[in-house]
Design a protein around this motif. Structure first.
Motif, PDB file in Angstrom:
ATOM      1  N   LEU A 658      70.973 -17.743  20.134  1.00 35.78           N
ATOM      2  CA  LEU A 658      71.503 -16.744  20.834  1.00 35.78           C
ATOM      3  C   LEU A 658      70.557 -16.909  22.195  1.00 35.78           C
ATOM      4  O   LEU A 658      69.484 -17.177  22.358  1.00 35.78           O
ATOM      5  N   ALA A 659      71.592 -16.742  23.421  1.00 32.85           N
ATOM      6  CA  ALA A 659      70.932 -16.519  24.820  1.00 32.85           C
ATOM      7  C   ALA A 659      70.483 -15.140  25.190  1.00 32.85           C
ATOM      8  O   ALA A 659      71.630 -14.384  25.373  1.00 32.85           O
ATOM      9  N   LEU A 660      69.216 -14.857  25.201  1.00 35.72           N
ATOM     10  CA  LEU A 660      68.808 -13.589  25.362  1.00 35.72           C
ATOM     11  C   LEU A 660      68.005 -13.243  26.799  1.00 35.72           C
ATOM     12  O   LEU A 660      67.128 -14.299  26.954  1.00 35.72           O
ATOM     13  N   ASP A 661      68.592 -12.515  27.655  1.00 36.13           N
ATOM     14  CA  ASP A 661      67.726 -12.189  28.813  1.00 36.13           C
ATOM     15  C   ASP A 661      66.803 -11.394  28.521  1.00 36.13           C
ATOM     16  O   ASP A 661      66.909 -10.049  28.410  1.00 36.13           O
ATOM     17  N   LEU A 662      65.392 -11.685  28.576  1.00 34.22           N
ATOM     18  CA  LEU A 662      64.236 -11.134  28.094  1.00 34.22           C
ATOM     19  C   LEU A 662      63.787 -10.151  29.353  1.00 34.22           C
ATOM     20  O   LEU A 662      63.629 -10.682  30.572  1.00 34.22           O
ATOM     21  N   PRO A 663      63.482  -8.927  29.407  1.00 36.49           N
ATOM     22  CA  PRO A 663      63.134  -8.190  30.411  1.00 36.49           C
ATOM     23  C   PRO A 663      61.824  -8.545  30.878  1.00 36.49           C
ATOM     24  O   PRO A 663      60.658  -8.715  30.105  1.00 36.49           O
ATOM     25  N   MET A 664      61.543  -8.831  32.074  1.00 41.90           N
ATOM     26  CA  MET A 664      60.157  -9.135  32.779  1.00 41.90           C
ATOM     27  C   MET A 664      59.631  -7.823  33.632  1.00 41.90           C
ATOM     28  O   MET A 664      60.483  -6.929  33.856  1.00 41.90           O
ATOM     29  N   GLY A 665      58.513  -8.038  33.894  1.00 39.92           N
ATOM     30  CA  GLY A 665      57.766  -7.216  34.616  1.00 39.92           C
ATOM     31  C   GLY A 665      56.918  -6.178  33.667  1.00 39.92           C
ATOM     32  O   GLY A 665      57.026  -6.077  32.471  1.00 39.92           O
ATOM     33  N   PRO A 666      55.839  -5.491  34.126  1.00 40.73           N
ATOM     34  CA  PRO A 666      54.866  -4.686  33.350  1.00 40.73           C
ATOM     35  C   PRO A 666      55.807  -3.599  32.702  1.00 40.73           C
ATOM     36  O   PRO A 666      56.501  -2.786  33.554  1.00 40.73           O
ATOM     37  N   MET A 667      55.853  -3.092  31.672  1.00 38.28           N
ATOM     38  CA  MET A 667      56.465  -2.002  30.774  1.00 38.28           C
ATOM     39  C   MET A 667      55.701  -1.854  29.550  1.00 38.28           C
ATOM     40  O   MET A 667      55.171  -2.840  29.041  1.00 38.28           O
ATOM     41  N   PRO A 668      56.091  -0.708  28.907  1.00 35.32           N
ATOM     42  CA  PRO A 668      55.494  -0.557  27.804  1.00 35.32           C
ATOM     43  C   PRO A 668      56.323  -1.377  26.453  1.00 35.32           C
ATOM     44  O   PRO A 668      57.524  -1.713  26.728  1.00 35.32           O
ATOM     45  N   LEU A 669      55.448  -1.773  25.524  1.00 37.11           N
ATOM     46  CA  LEU A 669      56.183  -2.604  24.541  1.00 37.11           C
ATOM     47  C   LEU A 669      57.465  -2.034  23.695  1.00 37.11           C
ATOM     48  O   LEU A 669      58.225  -2.636  23.793  1.00 37.11           O
ATOM     49  N   ALA A 670      57.281  -0.564  23.845  1.00 32.15           N
ATOM     50  CA  ALA A 670      58.448  -0.043  23.166  1.00 32.15           C
ATOM     51  C   ALA A 670      59.801  -0.050  24.041  1.00 32.15           C
ATOM     52  O   ALA A 670      60.945  -0.281  23.343  1.00 32.15           O
ATOM     53  N   TRP A 671      59.750  -0.330  25.254  1.00 35.44           N
ATOM     54  CA  TRP A 671      60.609  -0.265  26.156  1.00 35.44           C
ATOM     55  C   TRP A 671      61.383  -1.928  25.982  1.00 35.44           C
ATOM     56  O   TRP A 671      62.507  -2.132  25.769  1.00 35.44           O
ATOM     57  N   ARG A 672      60.156  -2.651  25.955  1.00 33.76           N
ATOM     58  CA  ARG A 672      60.576  -4.362  26.072  1.00 33.76           C
ATOM     59  C   ARG A 672      61.205  -4.480  24.549  1.00 33.76           C
ATOM     60  O   ARG A 672      62.331  -5.036  24.293  1.00 33.76           O
ATOM     61  N   SER A 673      60.846  -3.862  23.634  1.00 35.41           N
ATOM     62  CA  SER A 673      61.275  -4.039  22.069  1.00 35.41           C
ATOM     63  C   SER A 673      62.484  -3.459  21.931  1.00 35.41           C
ATOM     64  O   SER A 673      63.550  -4.243  21.436  1.00 35.41           O
ATOM     65  N   ALA A 674      62.596  -2.472  22.495  1.00 33.09           N
ATOM     66  CA  ALA A 674      64.125  -1.820  22.543  1.00 33.09           C
ATOM     67  C   ALA A 674      65.180  -2.612  23.193  1.00 33.09           C
ATOM     68  O   ALA A 674      66.364  -3.042  22.755  1.00 33.09           O
ATOM     69  N   ALA A 675      64.849  -3.028  24.333  1.00 33.61           N
ATOM     70  CA  ALA A 675      65.829  -4.051  25.208  1.00 33.61           C
ATOM     71  C   ALA A 675      66.275  -5.251  24.308  1.00 33.61           C
ATOM     72  O   ALA A 675      67.122  -5.567  24.236  1.00 33.61           O
ATOM     73  N   VAL A 676      65.141  -5.716  23.892  1.00 32.34           N
ATOM     74  CA  VAL A 676      65.341  -6.986  22.918  1.00 32.34           C
ATOM     75  C   VAL A 676      66.135  -6.894  21.787  1.00 32.34           C
ATOM     76  O   VAL A 676      67.239  -7.424  21.534  1.00 32.34           O
TER      77      VAL A 676
END
Length: 810
Positions: A658-676
């Motif tokens: 899978l080619a996933l666009d990982l969100p970059m930049g400072p953010m809470p892990l909850a937001w980043r993991s939800a986006a993933v």
């Protein structure tokens, strides 16, 4: 062992069962797999060939005789027929061998033997391979010079086999029957079948299809003596069985049996076996010590079997019904004649070697000095398309070598594990692992299988100086992965790192990516390690077969559409970094229980959390180095297995991605993991991983130059900027040379133009993370380790505040 048989009567599968039983007896814990050559040759082929065979024997025996005689009379006809069927069956058997990767290959069916001989001559099949002639008399379709051994059942059959193929290696083996066929308690067997204990019992066996006029033969037998009971084995011919039962004869005179899995009891209950084919039933009777008589033999091979068994003194051939009746009357009245037949049969069974040939095949080595070179066996075995992909994308700066670092603690006595102990353990294991004996050939991509491998030069020891730190270990690992694998040697190498003042050691195992993907590498590594006593090794059991979902093809088509329209990766300064052939390797471990708790708290799967943590760490280390662009995600290729994630596969690449666009930049892990989580699940539902795997396999149909161009276009930084992988490892603790395995860290290769990869393995109670970085990138290994630890610590400390913040922001 891979056993090639066929459902053509019952004899071929009966011989296959005996071979499989012998494998498990000689080497407990071995794995066998049986394939049906006719099923491999195509849908409906088995049904068609069985129908032709039955029709020829029953309705046009003259045509069957003509074909059989032509094989003997015209050598060109035999060779042309064997080449045609061998090419047909062999091309399709190649994929079965690729999937199972056996140590030994056996055939009990002529067309299967033809296919294996074709593979030996044209594809470089290197595993020791033999054919078992399950008929008493061989014919030209049975015997092949390209196979290591052709086993026949009696010395009298050797000359016939060599007439069929003068250059073939022919040896005699014991009748290949399962252990149940041995002299037993006749009274008990008769009681179990409900047969009289004091009558003369004749087993009338006419094969799985009950060829011939069974009813007429039964009448002839019953008329020959009033003191005679007939057991008619009708096989799968239910019409014949129902007809015999309709005669209304008492059980004391006649018992009609259909297909039974307890034929050994039936043979043990008999005084005489009467057959018209002389195939597996005759061999089973010989092993049980029951005399055999032939009557009304079927065309072609049935007559040949009868004549050869008679010549060998192991059976009597009755030329007419009157001769059969007279002979049976004499046997029922003169038990001395019957005892003489039994004596000859038992002498053959006792004098035959107890070896049915499996051990002799295992001892056969294609690399022996007496084998002239060059031989067909030295030709490389072609790679699967998914494996050849990684030889095509490899460049001098981006060697496709993956593996793992195993951290080993002290032994139970508190001593450090030594390199000598590791070499002793691995030498014994490598001999039983075909992938570890493969030598890579790059042009064209293929494998040459070595018979033996000396592991001592393959395991390089690196001794640390006194007071060495984790940075020194990282440096040694990086240097190891910066050196390519030696040419013309098995495609793996091991580095053992130890120090004078350290009780822990590191075992770095490196192999070429064409040998397998990450799961295959872990499976191979797990075979080199020891489980603890009582470990059921559930993860090593073959994965259960699951039905393919009906939506599979539609999902693949849908995934292909999404892949075709995905476009290139967002551009970052990271994509423009100059690449070298030098590597940094960084290893970090975390408690698996902590990460599982974090995953539950964030309502994501563990692998999704690992990808999110990797994205967080990459942002922390790449942003200060100026290698990210604000507002742009980082596209990561995430390998996804297309089979159950168990350590049942130790070779080959079986993953999509899978080619996933990982969100970059400072953010809470909850937001980043939800986006993933959203990104991964959406793309998985679209079928992108399956489509990617299909594309890799389908590309193998292209000529090698076109396959190379396509692979290098697809596996490049223009489509992704990093690789992030998560893999399940052994569920329970392991040991290596007496030391406990504390953690396993994966090491992923760098694709062309991609300067950083991240892998994670959960093994036991530890999640080991391995990061590989091109040394041309201005990133320090200590910064990477610090970023991973900071991402984990921040995530663990901010679960409650992140959840509240997300609720406030909707």
């Amino acid at each position: 062992m891979l056993v090639v048989s066929a459902d053509m009567g019952g004899g071929h599968n009966a011989t296959a069962a005996a071979i499989e039983q012998e494998v498990h007896r000689l080497w407990p814990g071995s794995e066998t797999r049986r394939v049906d050559a006719l099923d491999v040759m195509g849908r409906g082929v088995g049904r068609l060939f069985r129908a032709i065979y039955v029709a020829n024997v029953e309705q046009t025996p003259w045509l069957y005789e003509f074909f059989y005689a032509s094989l003997w009379r015209h050598r060109w006809f035999a060779q042309a027929s064997k080449r045609f069927t061998g090419s047909w069956c062999g091309r399709l058997l190649a994929s079965e061998i690729d999937h199972f990767d056996p140590d030994l290959v056996a055939s009990t069916y002529p067309l299967g033997s033809a296919g294996l001989a074709w593979l030996r001559r044209h594809r470089g099949l290197a595993q020791p391979t033999a054919a078992w002639v399950s008929d008493f008399s061989p014919h030209p379709f049975w015997v092949y010079a390209d196979l290591d051994i052709n086993f026949v059942m009696h010395p009298s059959a050797v000359s016939a086999a060599r007439c069929a193929e003068a250059e073939a290696t022919v040896e005699v083996c014991a009748p290949p029957v399962v252990d149940a066929f041995s002299p037993g308690d006749r009274a008990r067997a008769r009681d179990q079948l409900g047969l009289p204990s004091d009558t003369f019992v004749v087993l009338l066996s006419c094969g799985a299809y009950a060829f011939g006029d069974i009813a007429a033969t039964v009448d002839e037998l019953l008329a020959s003596s009033a003191d005679l009971t007939v057991v008619a084995a009708c096989g799968r011919n239910e019409g014949v069985r129902r007809h015999l039962e309709g005669l209304g004869l008492p059980r004391e005179r006649m018992l009609a049996l259909g297909w039974t899995d307890d034929m050994a009891t039936v043979v043990q209950a008999s005084d005489l076996v009467l057959s018209n084919a002389g195939g597996a039933t005759a061999l089973e009777a010989f092993a049980t010590g029951v005399p055999v008589m032939m009557a009304r033999p079927i065309a072609a091979h049935g007559k040949a079997n009868a004549e050869l068994m008679t010549t060998a003194g192991l059976a009597e051939l009755c030329s007419s019904d009157q001769d059969l009746a007279a002979r049976l009357r004499s046997l029922t009245t003169d038990r001395g004649a019957l005892a003489d037949m039994q004596r000859r049969t038992r002498e053959y069974a006792a004098g035959a070697t107890v070896d049915i040939g499996v051990r002799r095949l295992a001892d056969c080595r294609l690399g022996r000095a007496e084998v002239s070179a060059p031989t067909a066996a030295r030709r490389p075995w072609p790679m699967r398309a998914s494996d050849a992909f990684f030889t095509h994308v490899e460049t001098p700066r981006t060697r496709q070598e993956l593996g793992a670092v195993v951290e080993i603690g002290p032994t139970s006595a508190g001593a450090a594990v030594t390199v000598a102990a590791v070499r002793r353990q691995l030498q014994a294991r490598v001999a039983g692992l075909p992938p570890a004996r493969r030598v890579l050939r790059r042009r064209p991509p293929g494998w040459v299988l070595r018979d033996e491998v000396d592991v001592c030069p393959r395991i390089v020891a690196h001794e640390l100086a006194a007071g060495a730190t984790a940075a020194d270990i990282s440096q040694a690992l990086g240097d190891f992965w910066s050196r390519g694998l030696p040419a013309d040697e098995p495609a793996w190498q091991i580095l053992f790192i130890h120090g004078p003042d350290r009780h822990e050691s590191q075992l770095a195992v490196k192999m070429h990516h064409s040998m397998g993907d990450g799961i295959s590498a872990l499976g191979l590594l797990d075979r080199l390690l020891d489980p603890l006593p009582g470990d059921p090794l559930v993860e090593r059991r073959p994965a259960p077969v699951r039905r393919r979902r009906r939506s599979g093809p539609r999902q693949v088509v849908r995934g292909l559409g999404h892949l075709a329209t995905r476009g290139t990766a967002p551009r970052h300064p990271l994509n423009r970094q100059p690449t070298t052939d030098q590597r940094h390797v960084v290893t970090v471990d975390f408690p698996a229980a902590e990460l599982q708790r974090l995953a539950r708290d964030h309502d994501v799967h563990l692998h999704e959390l690992v990808v999110a943590l990797a994205a967080d760490a990459l942002d922390r280390v790449l942003r200060p180095a100026g290698l990210l662009t604000d507002g742009k995600p980082l596209r990561a290729m995430v390998p996804v297995t297309t089979r159950l994630p168990r350590l049942d596969r130790i070779f080959g690449n079986w993953t999509g991605s899978l080619a996933l666009d990982l969100p970059m930049g400072p953010m809470p892990l909850a937001w980043r993991s939800a986006a993933v989580r959203r990104e991964a699940r959406r793309r998985a539902l679209r079928g992108e991983a399956l489509a990617a795997a299909v594309v890799m396999r389908a590309a193998g149909a292209l000529p090698a130059p076109a396959h190379r161009v396509l692979a290098r276009l697809a596996y490049h930084r223009r489509f992704f900027s990093t690789v992030v992988s998560y893999m399940p490892g052994p569920r329970r603790p392991r040991e290596c040379a007496g030391g406990s395995v504390r953690a396993i860290y994966p090491v992923l290769p760098l694709p062309p133009g991609v300067p950083i990869t991240v892998g994670a393995v959960v093994a036991g109670g530890v999640v080991g993370i391995g990061v590989v970085v091109d040394r041309g990138v201005e990133v320090k290994p200590t910064d990477i380790e610090g970023a991973l630890r900071s991402a984990f610590l921040d995530a663990r400390e901010s679960v409650g505040s992140e959840t509240g913040s997300m609720l406030q922001n909707g």
